[in-house]
Write a protein that holds these residues in place. Structure first.
Motif, PDB file in Angstrom:
ATOM      1  N   PRO A   1       0.833  -1.201   0.000  1.00 25.64           N
ATOM      2  CA  PRO A   1       0.000   0.000   0.000  1.00 25.64           C
ATOM      3  C   PRO A   1       0.870   1.254   0.000  1.00 25.64           C
ATOM      4  CG  PRO A   1      -0.776  -1.570   1.645  1.00 25.64           C
ATOM      5  CD  PRO A   1       0.533  -2.095   1.137  1.00 25.64           C
ATOM      6  N   GLY A   2       0.514   2.182  -0.848  1.00 25.57           N
ATOM      7  CA  GLY A   2       1.306   3.400  -0.951  1.00 25.57           C
ATOM      8  C   GLY A   2       2.279   3.346  -2.113  1.00 25.57           C
ATOM      9  N   ALA A   3       2.685   2.135  -2.518  1.00 24.05           N
ATOM     10  CA  ALA A   3       3.612   1.993  -3.651  1.00 24.05           C
ATOM     11  C   ALA A   3       2.873   1.493  -4.886  1.00 24.05           C
ATOM     12  CB  ALA A   3       4.752   1.050  -3.295  1.00 24.05           C
ATOM     13  N   GLY A   4       2.029   0.484  -4.724  1.00 24.50           N
ATOM     14  CA  GLY A   4       1.276  -0.043  -5.860  1.00 24.50           C
ATOM     15  C   GLY A   4       1.404  -1.552  -5.950  1.00 24.50           C
ATOM     16  N   GLU A   5       1.061  -2.065  -7.137  1.00 25.70           N
ATOM     17  CA  GLU A   5       1.078  -3.510  -7.364  1.00 25.70           C
ATOM     18  C   GLU A   5       2.006  -3.844  -8.516  1.00 25.70           C
ATOM     19  OE1 GLU A   5      -3.416  -5.045  -6.436  1.00 25.70           O
ATOM     20  OE2 GLU A   5      -3.152  -3.867  -8.255  1.00 25.70           O
ATOM     21  N   SER A   6       2.643  -5.011  -8.462  1.00 28.64           N
ATOM     22  CA  SER A   6       3.479  -5.501  -9.558  1.00 28.64           C
ATOM     23  C   SER A   6       3.070  -6.925  -9.904  1.00 28.64           C
ATOM     24  CB  SER A   6       4.945  -5.514  -9.137  1.00 28.64           C
ATOM     25  OG  SER A   6       5.649  -4.472  -9.740  1.00 28.64           O
ATOM     26  N   VAL A   7       3.221  -7.247 -11.188  1.00 27.91           N
ATOM     27  CA  VAL A   7       2.872  -8.582 -11.661  1.00 27.91           C
ATOM     28  C   VAL A   7       4.079  -9.514 -11.580  1.00 27.91           C
ATOM     29  CG1 VAL A   7       2.061  -9.920 -13.631  1.00 27.91           C
ATOM     30  CG2 VAL A   7       1.303  -7.571 -13.334  1.00 27.91           C
ATOM     31  N   PHE A   8       3.939 -10.618 -10.876  1.00 27.48           N
ATOM     32  CA  PHE A   8       4.943 -11.685 -10.942  1.00 27.48           C
ATOM     33  C   PHE A   8       4.202 -12.989 -11.148  1.00 27.48           C
ATOM     34  CE2 PHE A   8       6.720  -9.085  -7.238  1.00 27.48           C
ATOM     35  CZ  PHE A   8       7.416  -8.217  -8.062  1.00 27.48           C
ATOM     36  N   CYS A   9       4.905 -13.928 -11.779  1.00 32.45           N
ATOM     37  CA  CYS A   9       4.311 -15.250 -11.865  1.00 32.45           C
ATOM     38  C   CYS A   9       4.331 -15.872 -10.477  1.00 32.45           C
ATOM     39  CB  CYS A   9       5.079 -16.106 -12.851  1.00 32.45           C
ATOM     40  SG  CYS A   9       6.734 -16.427 -12.313  1.00 32.45           S
ATOM     41  N   VAL A  10       3.475 -16.863 -10.276  1.00 31.62           N
ATOM     42  CA  VAL A  10       3.540 -17.646  -9.047  1.00 31.62           C
ATOM     43  C   VAL A  10       4.601 -18.710  -9.312  1.00 31.62           C
ATOM     44  CG1 VAL A  10       2.261 -19.133  -7.465  1.00 31.62           C
ATOM     45  CG2 VAL A  10       1.109 -17.199  -8.588  1.00 31.62           C
ATOM     46  N   ALA A  11       5.681 -18.668  -8.540  1.00 32.66           N
ATOM     47  CA  ALA A  11       6.837 -19.509  -8.855  1.00 32.66           C
ATOM     48  C   ALA A  11       6.811 -20.852  -8.138  1.00 32.66           C
ATOM     49  CB  ALA A  11       8.125 -18.750  -8.521  1.00 32.66           C
ATOM     50  N   SER A  12       5.783 -21.076  -7.310  1.00 31.23           N
ATOM     51  CA  SER A  12       5.675 -22.363  -6.609  1.00 31.23           C
ATOM     52  C   SER A  12       4.521 -23.161  -7.208  1.00 31.23           C
ATOM     53  CB  SER A  12       5.444 -22.117  -5.119  1.00 31.23           C
ATOM     54  OG  SER A  12       4.351 -21.238  -4.942  1.00 31.23           O
ATOM     55  N   PRO A  13       4.557 -24.474  -7.085  1.00 29.16           N
ATOM     56  CA  PRO A  13       3.546 -25.319  -7.750  1.00 29.16           C
ATOM     57  C   PRO A  13       2.283 -25.531  -6.922  1.00 29.16           C
ATOM     58  CG  PRO A  13       5.189 -26.696  -6.714  1.00 29.16           C
ATOM     59  CD  PRO A  13       5.599 -25.278  -6.421  1.00 29.16           C
ATOM     60  N   PRO A  14       1.181 -25.916  -7.564  1.00 26.42           N
ATOM     61  CA  PRO A  14      -0.062 -26.189  -6.831  1.00 26.42           C
ATOM     62  C   PRO A  14       0.026 -27.475  -6.012  1.00 26.42           C
ATOM     63  CG  PRO A  14      -0.371 -26.562  -9.189  1.00 26.42           C
ATOM     64  CD  PRO A  14       0.998 -25.991  -9.017  1.00 26.42           C
ATOM     65  N   THR A  15       1.119 -28.201  -6.168  1.00 25.33           N
ATOM     66  CA  THR A  15       1.289 -29.410  -5.363  1.00 25.33           C
ATOM     67  C   THR A  15       1.762 -29.059  -3.945  1.00 25.33           C
ATOM     68  OG1 THR A  15       3.366 -29.549  -6.587  1.00 25.33           O
ATOM     69  CG2 THR A  15       1.679 -31.172  -7.125  1.00 25.33           C
ATOM     70  N   ARG A  16       2.093 -27.766  -3.718  1.00 29.73           N
ATOM     71  CA  ARG A  16       2.501 -27.333  -2.365  1.00 29.73           C
ATOM     72  C   ARG A  16       1.517 -26.260  -1.915  1.00 29.73           C
ATOM     73  NH1 ARG A  16       8.903 -27.909  -3.196  1.00 29.73           N
ATOM     74  NH2 ARG A  16       8.679 -29.833  -4.402  1.00 29.73           N
ATOM     75  N   GLN A  17       0.616 -26.651  -1.046  1.00 30.65           N
ATOM     76  CA  GLN A  17      -0.529 -25.785  -0.765  1.00 30.65           C
ATOM     77  C   GLN A  17      -0.433 -25.006   0.535  1.00 30.65           C
ATOM     78  OE1 GLN A  17      -4.342 -27.120  -1.888  1.00 30.65           O
ATOM     79  NE2 GLN A  17      -3.561 -27.391  -3.951  1.00 30.65           N
ATOM     80  N   GLU A  18       0.736 -24.971   1.158  1.00 35.75           N
ATOM     81  CA  GLU A  18       0.853 -24.242   2.428  1.00 35.75           C
ATOM     82  C   GLU A  18       1.196 -22.771   2.210  1.00 35.75           C
ATOM     83  OE1 GLU A  18      -0.151 -25.498   5.277  1.00 35.75           O
ATOM     84  OE2 GLU A  18      -0.655 -27.146   3.914  1.00 35.75           O
ATOM     85  N   TYR A  19       1.718 -22.453   1.042  1.00 33.79           N
ATOM     86  CA  TYR A  19       2.259 -21.112   0.799  1.00 33.79           C
ATOM     87  C   TYR A  19       2.343 -20.897  -0.706  1.00 33.79           C
ATOM     88  CZ  TYR A  19       6.242 -24.108  -0.185  1.00 33.79           C
ATOM     89  OH  TYR A  19       7.032 -25.094  -0.716  1.00 33.79           O
ATOM     90  N   ILE A  20       2.690 -19.672  -1.119  1.00 37.72           N
ATOM     91  CA  ILE A  20       3.132 -19.480  -2.496  1.00 37.72           C
ATOM     92  C   ILE A  20       4.482 -18.770  -2.466  1.00 37.72           C
ATOM     93  CG2 ILE A  20       0.808 -19.357  -3.467  1.00 37.72           C
ATOM     94  CD1 ILE A  20       1.311 -16.316  -3.867  1.00 37.72           C
ATOM     95  N   GLU A  21       5.198 -18.863  -3.561  1.00 39.92           N
ATOM     96  CA  GLU A  21       6.475 -18.172  -3.657  1.00 39.92           C
ATOM     97  C   GLU A  21       6.514 -17.324  -4.921  1.00 39.92           C
ATOM     98  OE1 GLU A  21       9.557 -20.999  -1.222  1.00 39.92           O
ATOM     99  OE2 GLU A  21       9.017 -21.633  -3.233  1.00 39.92           O
ATOM    100  N   CYS A  22       7.276 -16.232  -4.852  1.00 41.28           N
ATOM    101  CA  CYS A  22       7.515 -15.435  -6.045  1.00 41.28           C
ATOM    102  C   CYS A  22       8.971 -14.985  -6.009  1.00 41.28           C
ATOM    103  CB  CYS A  22       6.591 -14.219  -6.103  1.00 41.28           C
ATOM    104  SG  CYS A  22       6.861 -13.028  -4.788  1.00 41.28           S
TER     105      CYS A  22
END
Ligand SMILES: Cc1cc2nc3c(=O)[nH]c(=O)nc-3n(C[C@H](O)[C@H](O)[C@H](O)COP(=O)(O)OP(=O)(O)OC[C@H]3O[C@@H](n4cnc5c(N)ncnc54)[C@H](O)[C@@H]3O)c2cc1C
Ligand code: SF4
Ligand code: SF4
Ligand code: FES
Lengths: 281, 337
Positions: A54-75
């Motif tokens: 908030p205050g800076a904005g949003e950036s697009v990154f791919c989701v770098a972790s797979p759907p086989t790991r459902q505890e978190y995501i990584e970028c």
């Protein structure tokens, strides 16, 4: 009443890893478990998200972790401008905003029983990393997995620990390379540009698909090699990274000809790319 | 039929304002007529084509679409609701009313935008049958007409040689406005004046076809030479909908704003690394024309131009999309021969 499409969810930085100069990986945890469930219901490899401060904005990154790991995501992202700097300054435990997942995905279900070739350069390994882990987490369903990854220098290689892990596996063929002059005294990989090394490694195109992500120059010179090896344009995949704002098909920023990268992409076959109206490829 | 004397239009506005509507109308202020919120004493002018379009009241220049309360390094996203007052747009030109159908399609293309939709639902559009036009008008070349009612909830027809207007409701919303007007509208008889005639300048289908095959035409460089990249054309356009998202923050709060933006500006597609897939004004003007006459037709089945002529009226460099389309149509005819 519909929901506010722009309402982000809250994520917390659970882990920070420095990959290369100015390149960082965040492991992100969903503050609300219901958001986590909603995310993984939709998420397939190839999709992207909007990560914000908030205050800076949003950036697009791919989701770098797979759907086989459902505890978190990584970028994994490079500090470039205003938003990426604000993100890079976030520390473990601090929140960020997230919207997504958006976009299309790699059709991995149709690749079962096939040989898969990954060709990546520099900071463009993250979009393929999610696919690699997805396939490795379901290893028995796919045949040979070959990963060719190059960077300018040894320091610029991202995911160094994972490269070591993949290299140590007997069910993955990993070839790493650095540009001539980018090697260190103890560098054990190849020395040479990705297209040249691809030509030498010469993976078979029989029953195979290729995924290519990297700087435009690497893609440009890798494509003729892939063609020579027999990979057809409809079995060669890449991702586009056009400037985006909404991710929803509304803001009119990401289009290449009549293709909206945010909703029709970011994953395209080479065949589709060649039919797009652009002078930029 | 519901009739009102021409000089009593402010009375209609006052009655609707009294009934709780925000009333938007073409108001003359000095030399200019603009679509603005009516206030007592404002002069309604139905003869000049307003500088801005009615889009401004459905898709505002800047709008808060996100908000967070900040607390050091921590923050909390807050709910943001659309600002959608009950509104009637009086005497919108048919080219503005029909533009709403394109905006409807864009803002509901898979994802539904509640900010636009809430205002759309709260807005009644009473269009005007045009009895005046100028040399920049070309609605008839893009499927419109001076008496078209697409996108309108009701229509005002000038009658008896300009002495009065007939208000004809077309939808439930339009009927509600007529009812809210109460005594401002009288039951009576009047003879509608003939709509103005607008000549056809080009064949839009042929233009769309030509665009599909001429991405690389030398025409783009020629037609874009004069463009200053100021963006005035897009901001005045009733169908242009490209936007930017930007954050603004104080120590206690940050807001995320949705602001108008346009493909005509150099930074629109510039990547963080400096690369720009649309590196020059020729590429950007091509995008403007292609988006309106090719891409939207292919993706949403509608032209992105209603022929209002505003872009050409405002352009400081004398650019006119109608003229470009006419040239394209000519080029195509020459190629066929
Ligand atoms: C599908 C897709 C996937 C991507 N995946 C990745 C990925 O995995 N990893 C990665 O590193 N990159 C990725 N990118 C690229 C990434 O989105 C951009 O590099 C990133 O947004 C930084 O660009 P930026 O400089 O515009 O952003 P920032 O500079 O962080 O700023 C974002 C916005 O803020 C504004 N802004 C920037 N600088 C300023 C300033 N100085 N003053 C005022 N306003 C400013 C601009 O409007 C800009 O659009 C991806 C892009 C796409 C489209
Ligand atoms: S108004 Fe004219 S000069 Fe300005 S961006 Fe549009 S075409 Fe170019
Ligand atoms: S492109 Fe020009 S003429 Fe067409 S709708 Fe927009 S402002 Fe009107
Ligand atoms: S990012 Fe807004 S339309 Fe694609």
């Amino acid at each position: 009443m519909t929901e506010n499409l722009y309402q982000p969810i809250l994520m917390r930085v659970a882990d920070v890893r420095d990959e290369a100069p100015e390149v960082r990986t965040f492991r992100l945890q969903f503050a609300d478990d219901a958001d986590r469930a909603r995310f993984f219901e939709k998420y397939r490899v190839g999709m992207f998200g909007l990560y914000g401060v908030p205050g800076a904005g949003e950036s697009v990154f791919c989701v770098a972790s797979p759907p086989t790991r459902q505890e978190y995501i990584e970028c994994t992202f490079r500090r470039t401008g205003r938003v990426t700097s604000a993100l890079a300054d976030r520390e473990v435990g601090q929140p960020i905003t997230f919207r997504g997942p958006y976009g299309n995905s790699f059709p991995i279900e149709s690749w079962r029983g096939k040989n898969i070739l990954f060709v990546a350069g520099g900071i463009a390994l993250p979009p393929l990393r999610s696919v690699i882990w997805n396939l490795l987490d379901r290893r028995a369903e796919f045949r040979d997995i070959t990963i060719l990854y190059g960077a300018r220098t040894v320091a610029d290689l991202v995911y160094k620990q994972e490269l070591a892990d993949w290299g140590a596996r007997s069910d993955v063929r990993l070839v790493t390379t650095v540009d001539p002059g980018g090697e260190t005294p103890d560098w054990k990989g190849q020395i040479g540009f990705v297209p040249t090394v691809l030509d030498q490694v010469a993976p078979s195109s029989a029953e195979a698909v290729a995924l290519v992500c990297g700087p435009p120059i690497m893609i440009k010179f890798s494509l003729p090699v892939l063609t020579k090896l027999g990979f057809t344009p409809d079995h060669t995949y890449t991702t586009l990274e056009n400037r985006m704002k909404c991710g929803l098909g509304h803001c009119g920023r990401c289009n290449v000809g009549s293709t909206y990268v945010c909703r029709d992409g970011p994953v395209f076959t080479l065949d589709q790319l060649r039919r797009m109206q652009t002078t930029d490829m | 039929m519901k009739v009102i004397e021409a000089n009593k239009l402010p009375g209609l506005a006052a009655a609707l304002a009294g009934a709780g509507y925000r009333v938007v109308a073409p108001i003359r202020d000095g030399g200019e007529v603009r679509m603005v919120v009516w206030s007592p004493g404002a002069a309604i002018d139905t003869r000049a084509i307003p500088v801005n379009s009615a889009k401004d009241f459905l898709f505002p220049k800047a709008e808060i679409i996100g908000r967070c309360t900040l607390d050091g390094n921590d923050f909390r996203p807050e709910d943001v609701k659309p600002v959608a007052p009950k509104t009637v747009i009086l005497a919108a030109r048919p080219c503005d009313a029909s533009a709403m159908l394109l905006l409807d399609a864009v803002f509901n293309w898979d994802y539904k935008d509640e900010f636009f939709n809430a205002r759309r639902a709260a807005t009644t559009i009473v269009s005007l049958v045009c009895t005046t036009a100028d040399e920049q008008c070309f609605c008839t070349s893009v499927g419109g007409a001076p008496d078209a009612t697409a996108g309108a909830d009701g229509v005002l027809r000038q009658a008896d040689g300009g002495r009065s207007f007939i208000l004809e409701p077309l939808t439930e919303k339009g009927k509600a406005v007529a009812a809210a007007a109460g005594a401002a509208l009288a039951e009576g008889q009047a003879k509608a004046d003939a709509p103005v005639e607008v000549p056809v300048h080009f064949d839009a289908k042929a233009v769309t076809e030509w665009l599909g095959e001429n991405f690389e035409s030398p025409l783009w460089r020629e037609v874009s030479l004069a463009c200053l990249s100021c963006g005035a054309c897009a901001y005045a356009c009733p169908t242009c909908h490209c936007f930017d998202l930007q954050d603004e923050a104080t120590r206690a709060e940050s807001v995320r704003l949705r602001n108008w933006d346009t493909c005509g500006l150099a930074l629109f597609t510039a990547h963080a690394g400096g690369h720009n897939p649309r590196p020059d004004q020729a590429a950007r003007w091509r995008q403007r024309v292609m988006h309106k006459f090719s891409y939207l037709v292919e993706r949403l089945g509608r032209l992105g131009c209603t022929g209002c002529g505003r872009c050409a009226r405002l352009c400081p460099a004398g650019m006119a999309i109608c003229e470009t389309c006419r040239e394209i149509d000519e080029a195509r005819k020459a190629a066929v021969k």
